[in-house]
Scaffold this motif. Sequence first.
Motif, mmCIF file in Angstrom:
data_model
loop_
_atom_site.group_PDB
_atom_site.id
_atom_site.type_symbol
_atom_site.label_atom_id
_atom_site.label_comp_id
_atom_site.label_asym_id
_atom_site.label_seq_id
_atom_site.Cartn_x
_atom_site.Cartn_y
_atom_site.Cartn_z
ATOM 1 N N LYS A 293 0.862 -1.181 0.000
ATOM 2 C CA LYS A 293 0.000 0.000 0.000
ATOM 3 C C LYS A 293 0.894 1.225 0.000
ATOM 4 C CE LYS A 293 -0.519 0.526 4.989
ATOM 5 N NZ LYS A 293 -1.453 0.742 6.079
ATOM 6 N N GLU A 294 0.303 2.392 -0.228
ATOM 7 C CA GLU A 294 1.109 3.609 -0.202
ATOM 8 C C GLU A 294 1.571 3.889 1.220
ATOM 9 O OE1 GLU A 294 -1.163 6.923 -1.653
ATOM 10 O OE2 GLU A 294 -2.354 7.052 0.153
ATOM 11 N N TYR B 243 4.318 6.662 3.737
ATOM 12 C CA TYR B 243 5.155 7.857 3.812
ATOM 13 C C TYR B 243 6.551 7.448 4.287
ATOM 14 C CZ TYR B 243 3.509 7.808 8.703
ATOM 15 O OH TYR B 243 3.184 7.451 9.977
ATOM 16 N N GLY B 244 7.487 8.346 4.134
ATOM 17 C CA GLY B 244 8.893 8.024 4.368
ATOM 18 C C GLY B 244 9.209 7.430 5.721
ATOM 19 N N TYR B 245 8.765 8.082 6.794
ATOM 20 C CA TYR B 245 9.089 7.577 8.125
ATOM 21 C C TYR B 245 8.484 6.196 8.354
ATOM 22 C CZ TYR B 245 9.947 7.374 13.117
ATOM 23 O OH TYR B 245 10.379 6.987 14.355
ATOM 24 N N GLN B 246 7.322 5.959 7.766
ATOM 25 C CA GLN B 246 6.682 4.647 7.845
ATOM 26 C C GLN B 246 7.576 3.587 7.193
ATOM 27 O OE1 GLN B 246 2.883 4.781 5.880
ATOM 28 N NE2 GLN B 246 2.131 2.927 6.845
ATOM 29 N N LEU B 247 8.168 3.924 6.060
ATOM 30 C CA LEU B 247 9.084 3.004 5.383
ATOM 31 C C LEU B 247 10.321 2.735 6.236
ATOM 32 C CD1 LEU B 247 8.838 4.429 1.772
ATOM 33 C CD2 LEU B 247 8.147 2.131 2.483
ATOM 34 N N ILE B 248 10.858 3.768 6.863
ATOM 35 C CA ILE B 248 12.030 3.614 7.728
ATOM 36 C C ILE B 248 11.726 2.627 8.858
ATOM 37 C CG2 ILE B 248 13.444 4.807 9.462
ATOM 38 C CD1 ILE B 248 13.392 7.270 7.560
ATOM 39 N N CYS B 249 10.593 2.818 9.506
ATOM 40 C CA CYS B 249 10.204 1.949 10.624
ATOM 41 C C CYS B 249 9.963 0.511 10.165
ATOM 42 C CB CYS B 249 8.949 2.488 11.307
ATOM 43 S SG CYS B 249 9.228 4.048 12.174
ATOM 44 N N GLU B 250 9.306 0.370 9.046
ATOM 45 C CA GLU B 250 8.993 -0.969 8.539
ATOM 46 C C GLU B 250 10.250 -1.715 8.108
ATOM 47 O OE1 GLU B 250 5.858 -2.789 5.374
ATOM 48 O OE2 GLU B 250 5.385 -0.839 6.242
ATOM 49 N N LEU B 251 11.162 -1.018 7.455
ATOM 50 C CA LEU B 251 12.427 -1.659 7.071
ATOM 51 C C LEU B 251 13.199 -2.124 8.301
ATOM 52 C CD1 LEU B 251 13.799 0.538 4.151
ATOM 53 C CD2 LEU B 251 13.432 -1.936 4.101
ATOM 54 N N LYS B 252 13.235 -1.290 9.311
ATOM 55 C CA LYS B 252 13.946 -1.641 10.544
ATOM 56 C C LYS B 252 13.296 -2.847 11.204
ATOM 57 C CE LYS B 252 15.419 0.200 14.985
ATOM 58 N NZ LYS B 252 15.308 1.311 15.922
ATOM 59 N N LYS C 285 3.840 13.227 2.831
ATOM 60 C CA LYS C 285 4.016 12.841 1.438
ATOM 61 C C LYS C 285 4.001 11.313 1.363
ATOM 62 C CE LYS C 285 6.731 13.949 -2.659
ATOM 63 N NZ LYS C 285 7.917 14.666 -3.162
ATOM 64 N N TYR C 286 3.009 10.777 0.674
ATOM 65 C CA TYR C 286 2.859 9.338 0.512
ATOM 66 C C TYR C 286 3.411 8.908 -0.839
ATOM 67 C CZ TYR C 286 -0.154 8.901 4.594
ATOM 68 O OH TYR C 286 -0.645 8.890 5.873
ATOM 69 N N TYR C 287 3.983 7.711 -0.854
ATOM 70 C CA TYR C 287 4.546 7.144 -2.077
ATOM 71 C C TYR C 287 3.840 5.838 -2.385
ATOM 72 C CZ TYR C 287 8.295 10.446 -1.244
ATOM 73 O OH TYR C 287 9.003 11.603 -1.031
ATOM 74 N N ARG C 288 3.628 5.609 -3.679
ATOM 75 C CA ARG C 288 3.071 4.329 -4.115
ATOM 76 C C ARG C 288 3.826 3.871 -5.348
ATOM 77 N NH1 ARG C 288 -0.513 4.949 -8.464
ATOM 78 N NH2 ARG C 288 -1.178 7.100 -8.770
#
Length: 110
Positions: A25-26, A28-37, A79-82
């Motif tokens: 799903k789309e 945002y940046g900090y969400q991606l950082i947390c999920e990758l970690k 800012k959301y990314y998809r």
Amino acid sequence: MKQKYEQQMKKGVLEMLVLRLLTEKEKYGYQLICELKEKSDGMFHLREGTLYPLLYRMEDDGLVISRWSEPKGKEVSKKYYRLSKEGEETLGGLKELWNIFSGTVDGILK
């Protein structure tokens, strides 16, 4: 010395991992950082200064599409990314390449 090589290896797969996370799903940046970690048990603990330039480059390359959210109350706009269609195709090619690459490396190391 180990850290130097670890950073090089991480850099080589980071784009593929971010694209993969955006298939769900789309985000945002900090969400991606947390999920990758979280999903890497801390192996991929990125700084914002690492992720955002990567996202901007991926957007310039047409692999991701972004949008700004509407602020609600005291919440700031994010800012959301998809993933774009080109991003999906690129991810498929990267996964295929990774399988060949990692299999070859494993074969040499054995």
